[in-house]
Design a protein around this motif. Sequence first.
Motif, mmCIF file in Angstrom:
data_model
loop_
_atom_site.group_PDB
_atom_site.id
_atom_site.type_symbol
_atom_site.label_atom_id
_atom_site.label_comp_id
_atom_site.label_asym_id
_atom_site.label_seq_id
_atom_site.Cartn_x
_atom_site.Cartn_y
_atom_site.Cartn_z
ATOM 1 N N GLN A 6 0.821 -1.216 0.000
ATOM 2 C CA GLN A 6 0.000 0.000 0.000
ATOM 3 C C GLN A 6 0.852 1.261 0.000
ATOM 4 O OE1 GLN A 6 -2.824 -0.332 3.218
ATOM 5 N NE2 GLN A 6 -4.260 -1.507 1.963
ATOM 6 N N ALA A 7 1.926 1.277 0.777
ATOM 7 C CA ALA A 7 2.809 2.446 0.824
ATOM 8 C C ALA A 7 3.492 2.652 -0.528
ATOM 9 C CB ALA A 7 3.849 2.282 1.930
ATOM 10 N N ALA A 8 3.982 1.576 -1.135
ATOM 11 C CA ALA A 8 4.615 1.683 -2.449
ATOM 12 C C ALA A 8 3.593 2.124 -3.492
ATOM 13 C CB ALA A 8 5.242 0.348 -2.839
ATOM 14 N N ASN A 9 2.378 1.634 -3.376
ATOM 15 C CA ASN A 9 1.327 1.976 -4.328
ATOM 16 C C ASN A 9 0.974 3.465 -4.271
ATOM 17 O OD1 ASN A 9 -0.506 1.015 -6.369
ATOM 18 N ND2 ASN A 9 -2.144 1.457 -4.907
ATOM 19 N N ARG A 10 0.977 4.058 -3.076
ATOM 20 C CA ARG A 10 0.694 5.496 -2.967
ATOM 21 C C ARG A 10 1.728 6.311 -3.741
ATOM 22 N NH1 ARG A 10 -0.769 3.950 2.303
ATOM 23 N NH2 ARG A 10 1.316 4.452 3.108
ATOM 24 N N ALA A 11 2.988 5.946 -3.620
ATOM 25 C CA ALA A 11 4.049 6.662 -4.345
ATOM 26 C C ALA A 11 3.930 6.432 -5.845
ATOM 27 C CB ALA A 11 5.420 6.221 -3.842
ATOM 28 N N TYR A 12 3.611 5.216 -6.246
ATOM 29 C CA TYR A 12 3.434 4.893 -7.663
ATOM 30 C C TYR A 12 2.298 5.720 -8.258
ATOM 31 C CZ TYR A 12 2.274 2.229 -11.850
ATOM 32 O OH TYR A 12 1.996 1.875 -13.140
ATOM 33 N N MET A 13 1.161 5.768 -7.576
ATOM 34 C CA MET A 13 0.002 6.515 -8.070
ATOM 35 C C MET A 13 0.316 8.001 -8.186
ATOM 36 S SD MET A 13 -2.226 4.335 -8.758
ATOM 37 C CE MET A 13 -3.545 3.266 -8.327
ATOM 38 N N ALA A 14 1.105 8.531 -7.264
ATOM 39 C CA ALA A 14 1.463 9.953 -7.310
ATOM 40 C C ALA A 14 2.450 10.257 -8.437
ATOM 41 C CB ALA A 14 2.060 10.380 -5.969
ATOM 42 N N ALA A 15 3.263 9.292 -8.809
ATOM 43 C CA ALA A 15 4.318 9.522 -9.801
ATOM 44 C C ALA A 15 3.823 9.462 -11.240
ATOM 45 C CB ALA A 15 5.446 8.508 -9.615
ATOM 46 N N PHE A 16 2.750 8.713 -11.490
ATOM 47 C CA PHE A 16 2.282 8.496 -12.857
ATOM 48 C C PHE A 16 0.874 9.042 -13.050
ATOM 49 C CE2 PHE A 16 5.369 5.044 -12.235
ATOM 50 C CZ PHE A 16 6.193 5.270 -13.326
ATOM 51 N N ALA A 17 0.695 9.769 -14.153
ATOM 52 C CA ALA A 17 -0.626 10.287 -14.517
ATOM 53 C C ALA A 17 -1.440 9.183 -15.183
ATOM 54 C CB ALA A 17 -0.471 11.469 -15.474
ATOM 55 N N GLU A 18 -2.746 9.391 -15.232
ATOM 56 C CA GLU A 18 -3.635 8.468 -15.951
ATOM 57 C C GLU A 18 -3.435 8.627 -17.453
ATOM 58 O OE1 GLU A 18 -5.844 6.226 -14.903
ATOM 59 O OE2 GLU A 18 -5.875 6.616 -12.773
ATOM 60 N N PRO A 19 -3.493 7.626 -18.253
ATOM 61 C CA PRO A 19 -3.525 6.227 -17.844
ATOM 62 C C PRO A 19 -2.131 5.785 -17.403
ATOM 63 C CG PRO A 19 -3.456 6.357 -20.227
ATOM 64 C CD PRO A 19 -3.516 7.771 -19.714
ATOM 65 N N ARG A 20 -2.065 5.144 -16.270
ATOM 66 C CA ARG A 20 -0.781 4.712 -15.719
ATOM 67 C C ARG A 20 -0.223 3.546 -16.540
ATOM 68 N NH1 ARG A 20 -3.945 6.288 -11.494
ATOM 69 N NH2 ARG A 20 -3.034 7.975 -10.293
ATOM 70 N N PRO A 21 1.108 3.408 -16.524
ATOM 71 C CA PRO A 21 1.697 2.282 -17.241
ATOM 72 C C PRO A 21 1.351 0.956 -16.567
ATOM 73 C CG PRO A 21 3.372 3.467 -16.003
ATOM 74 C CD PRO A 21 2.106 4.261 -15.882
ATOM 75 N N ALA A 22 1.511 -0.114 -17.307
ATOM 76 C CA ALA A 22 1.327 -1.447 -16.734
ATOM 77 C C ALA A 22 2.277 -1.603 -15.550
ATOM 78 C CB ALA A 22 1.610 -2.518 -17.785
ATOM 79 N N ARG A 23 1.854 -2.386 -14.565
ATOM 80 C CA ARG A 23 2.695 -2.558 -13.379
ATOM 81 C C ARG A 23 2.528 -3.948 -12.817
ATOM 82 N NH1 ARG A 23 0.747 0.211 -8.070
ATOM 83 N NH2 ARG A 23 -0.904 -1.177 -8.684
ATOM 84 N N SER A 24 3.614 -4.455 -12.294
ATOM 85 C CA SER A 24 3.541 -5.697 -11.535
ATOM 86 C C SER A 24 4.319 -5.495 -10.242
ATOM 87 C CB SER A 24 4.104 -6.880 -12.331
ATOM 88 O OG SER A 24 5.441 -6.656 -12.686
#
Length: 123
Positions: free
Chosen positions: A80-98
């Motif tokens: 969840q903590a990593a996801n918050r930073a990921y969401m803040a770093a990339f605009a919609e549509p976000r790149p694929a992620r695993s």
Amino acid sequence: MTELTYAQAPHPYTPAVAAGDLVFVSGRLGVDDGVFVEGGVEAETTQALSNAAKELAAFGLDLSHVVKATVFLADIDDLQAANRAYMAAFAEPRPARSCVAVAALPFGGRVEIEVIASPSRQN
């Protein structure tokens, strides 16, 4: 094809390489000036993405060119903590992620990021 050598790579150990229309950046930890940033996994994720962005800049790219990101976590409970930073770093549509849980990361890191970018993709 431009390749960053070990001496040019911001941190910590793997250079970025271009192959055709793609740029591969791996091994980005939450390290700034040789030490892990303070503030937990979210801060480390933000710094790892910043380090990846610095390497992409050498190819004339930025995070808006990322087509795929892989997040490696030493503890999946930090997702969840990593996801918050990921969401803040990339605009919609976000790149694929695993996200991948690993037993350990280099230098005692808690999160590591690798990205694949292409000049033909931009938000």
